[in-house]
Write an enzyme that holds these catalytic residues in place. Structure first.
Site, PDB file in Angstrom:
ATOM      1  N   ASP A  63      11.132  -5.992  -9.413  1.00 42.94           N
ATOM      2  CA  ASP A  63      10.809  -6.049  -7.646  1.00 42.94           C
ATOM      3  C   ASP A  63       9.949  -7.796  -7.195  1.00 42.94           C
ATOM      4  O   ASP A  63       8.816  -7.564  -6.243  1.00 42.94           O
ATOM      5  CB  ASP A  63      10.172  -4.909  -6.381  1.00 42.94           C
ATOM      6  CG  ASP A  63      10.175  -5.223  -5.199  1.00 42.94           C
ATOM      7  OD1 ASP A  63      11.384  -6.072  -4.734  1.00 42.94           O
ATOM      8  OD2 ASP A  63       9.859  -4.268  -4.766  1.00 42.94           O
ATOM      9  N   ILE A  90      -5.356  -3.385   5.988  1.00 43.49           N
ATOM     10  CA  ILE A  90      -4.638  -4.790   5.030  1.00 43.49           C
ATOM     11  C   ILE A  90      -3.125  -5.027   5.957  1.00 43.49           C
ATOM     12  O   ILE A  90      -2.512  -6.296   5.287  1.00 43.49           O
ATOM     13  CB  ILE A  90      -5.208  -6.160   4.310  1.00 43.49           C
ATOM     14  CG1 ILE A  90      -5.433  -4.575   3.063  1.00 43.49           C
ATOM     15  CG2 ILE A  90      -7.027  -5.721   4.590  1.00 43.49           C
ATOM     16  CD1 ILE A  90      -5.914  -5.671   2.204  1.00 43.49           C
ATOM     17  N   GLY A  91      -2.533  -4.164   5.737  1.00 41.69           N
ATOM     18  CA  GLY A  91      -1.319  -3.691   5.214  1.00 41.69           C
ATOM     19  C   GLY A  91      -0.740  -2.079   5.581  1.00 41.69           C
ATOM     20  O   GLY A  91      -1.328  -1.565   5.023  1.00 41.69           O
ATOM     21  N   SER A  92       0.210  -1.878   6.041  1.00 39.85           N
ATOM     22  CA  SER A  92       1.266  -0.955   5.857  1.00 39.85           C
ATOM     23  C   SER A  92       2.521  -1.533   5.732  1.00 39.85           C
ATOM     24  O   SER A  92       3.064  -1.994   6.047  1.00 39.85           O
ATOM     25  CB  SER A  92       0.552  -0.349   7.623  1.00 39.85           C
ATOM     26  OG  SER A  92       1.010  -0.824   8.188  1.00 39.85           O
ATOM     27  N   GLY A  93       3.462   0.490   5.968  1.00 40.46           N
ATOM     28  CA  GLY A  93       4.676   0.321   5.773  1.00 40.46           C
ATOM     29  C   GLY A  93       4.849   1.502   5.445  1.00 40.46           C
ATOM     30  O   GLY A  93       4.306   2.163   5.599  1.00 40.46           O
ATOM     31  N   GLY A  98       2.690   3.916   2.532  1.00 39.50           N
ATOM     32  CA  GLY A  98       1.920   3.597   2.740  1.00 39.50           C
ATOM     33  C   GLY A  98       1.017   2.571   3.276  1.00 39.50           C
ATOM     34  O   GLY A  98       1.761   1.826   4.179  1.00 39.50           O
ATOM     35  N   THR A  99      -0.273   2.378   3.480  1.00 40.65           N
ATOM     36  CA  THR A  99      -1.111   1.546   3.568  1.00 40.65           C
ATOM     37  C   THR A  99      -2.040   1.338   3.130  1.00 40.65           C
ATOM     38  O   THR A  99      -2.750   1.428   1.879  1.00 40.65           O
ATOM     39  CB  THR A  99      -2.008   2.157   5.206  1.00 40.65           C
ATOM     40  OG1 THR A  99      -0.776   2.995   5.749  1.00 40.65           O
ATOM     41  CG2 THR A  99      -2.474   1.790   5.715  1.00 40.65           C
ATOM     42  N   VAL A 100      -2.845  -0.439   3.017  1.00 38.72           N
ATOM     43  CA  VAL A 100      -3.352  -0.600   2.005  1.00 38.72           C
ATOM     44  C   VAL A 100      -4.682  -1.302   2.679  1.00 38.72           C
ATOM     45  O   VAL A 100      -4.990  -1.304   3.551  1.00 38.72           O
ATOM     46  CB  VAL A 100      -3.000  -2.050   1.535  1.00 38.72           C
ATOM     47  CG1 VAL A 100      -3.589  -2.785   0.138  1.00 38.72           C
ATOM     48  CG2 VAL A 100      -1.124  -1.586   1.007  1.00 38.72           C
ATOM     49  N   LYS A 146      -4.727   1.069  -2.363  1.00 40.36           N
ATOM     50  CA  LYS A 146      -3.259   1.591  -1.894  1.00 40.36           C
ATOM     51  C   LYS A 146      -3.331   2.601  -2.278  1.00 40.36           C
ATOM     52  O   LYS A 146      -2.814   3.575  -2.340  1.00 40.36           O
ATOM     53  CB  LYS A 146      -2.394   0.667  -2.688  1.00 40.36           C
ATOM     54  CG  LYS A 146      -0.801   0.837  -2.208  1.00 40.36           C
ATOM     55  CD  LYS A 146       0.445   0.294  -3.104  1.00 40.36           C
ATOM     56  CE  LYS A 146       1.724   0.706  -2.254  1.00 40.36           C
ATOM     57  NZ  LYS A 146       2.548  -0.729  -3.122  1.00 40.36           N
TER      58      LYS A 146
END
Length: 348
Positions: free
Chosen positions: A199, A88-91, A94-96, A111
């Site tokens: 943040d 459902i997400g990555s950067g 890391g990855t979620v 996460k």
């Protein structure tokens, strides 16, 4: 190399000179000591709340395939009982994953932090996880525990099916007021516990299908940012930093993390209203980061447009004060007319 010593090693070839056999080193076992790393530099710079007095502190860290501790506010499911459903997400960090617990069918977000982290870092994060697991607030994403497999850190979180508010435009002031109120409730709770987020930005504000908004990515991110990215130079993060945090010459070198959170919050709320980054598209996440920092530190703070309500314009103004001492606190902002007048109003 000693001062004044030759740049040419003994026995090496120099133009115009005959070659000579390389001499053996007298002490082949001689080595220079490596500099020791200052492990205190990764400490969280702001004070953490004391551990709960009702129960002893426990650690949910696991090694390889062992089962995490079930002590604490809620039992952490063993990682072997979690099935990854979809990403459902990555950067870069890391990855979620959306995961489902096989035995209960409960949905979580997992996460996964890239990299093999040192024991010191893992212990720091485990300490933060225990603090976050004691957080019990409907406006803060619940942290359920942490796993370590082969040095890789995985954090189990509450799943928010609506994802983040990044890229969302909210020009309905009643709905925006409700979003702002929920974020402020979460910030007020964290600040009461002496936790500074550091943040706040749209991508760290999550929403679900019931329009409940919660703050995510606090605590652990502070440690990882210092260890994985020592320069902390991500423009996506700098974009929402307060002026005095970027330029330590401002405000006589003092930084108030709570006031810094309010600046980031105000900038995020204004971005939702405008549908773009408040300092301008050319200075956004894809722009010139040096010019962006100069704009944040030296230009006038962004303002709500003239067609917005007087209450909203004032609300943004008291959040985006250049002097951090003049910014209102989360508790004060919850009593602002922009928040109070829309409580119970239709959100459509």
């Amino acid at each position: 190399m000693r001062p004044g010593a030759s740049n040419t090693a003994p026995g090496s070839f120099r133009p115009g000179q005959p070659t000579t056999p390389r001499r053996a080193r007298r002490r082949p076992d001689l080595t220079l000591p490596l500099p020791e790393r200052d492990l205190t530099s990764i400490a969280v710079p702001l004070p953490l709340p004391p551990p709960p007095s009702t129960a002893p502190s426990t650690t949910t860290t696991t090694n390889n395939n062992s089962t995490p501790s079930s002590a604490g506010p809620t039992a952490t499911p063993p990682i072997s009982d979690l099935e990854r459903v979809r990403r459902i997400g990555s950067g870069t960090g890391g990855t979620v994953w959306m995961v489902q617990q096989r035995s209960t069918r409960r949905i979580y977000a997992l996460k996964v932090i890239y990299g093999n982290h040192e024991d010191t870092i893992r212990r720091q994060i485990a300490r933060e996880i225990e603090i976050l697991r004691t957080s019990d607030n409907p406006f803060v994403v619940q942290c359920h525990g942490m796993y370590v497999q082969g040095g890789e850190i995985q954090i189990l979180l509450e799943y928010m099916d609506g994802g983040s508010l990044e890229g969302t435009r909210i020009n309905n002031e009643a709905f925006l007021s409700d979003v702002a109120r929920q974020v402020l409730e979460g910030l007020a709770y964290l600040h009461r516990r002496r936790i500074v987020h550091r943040d706040i930005k749209p991508s760290n504000l999550l929403i679900n299908s019931e329009r409940k908004v919660k703050i995510a990515d606090f605590g652990v991110g502070r440690i990882l940012a210092q260890t994985m990215d020592p320069c902390n130079s991500s423009v996506g993060t700098i974009a929402y930093m307060s002026p005095e945090r970027i330029n330590t010459d401002l405000n006589q070198g003092r930084y108030d993390g709570y006031a810094g959170d309010i600046w980031s919050f105000g900038l995020s709320i204004l971005e939702f209203y405008l549908g773009r980054f408040p300092f301008g598209d050319n200075l956004g996440k894809q722009g010139d980061w040096a010019s962006l920092m100069c704009a944040i530190c030296y230009s006038d703070p962004p303002e709500a447009p003239s067609n917005a309500s007087r209450e909203f314009r004032d609300f943004i103004s008291v959040c985006l004060q250049r002097d951090p001492g003049r910014r209102q606190t989360a508790v004060q902002l919850l009593r602002h007319p922009f928040i109070m007048q829309h409580i119970g109003a239709p959100l459509s």
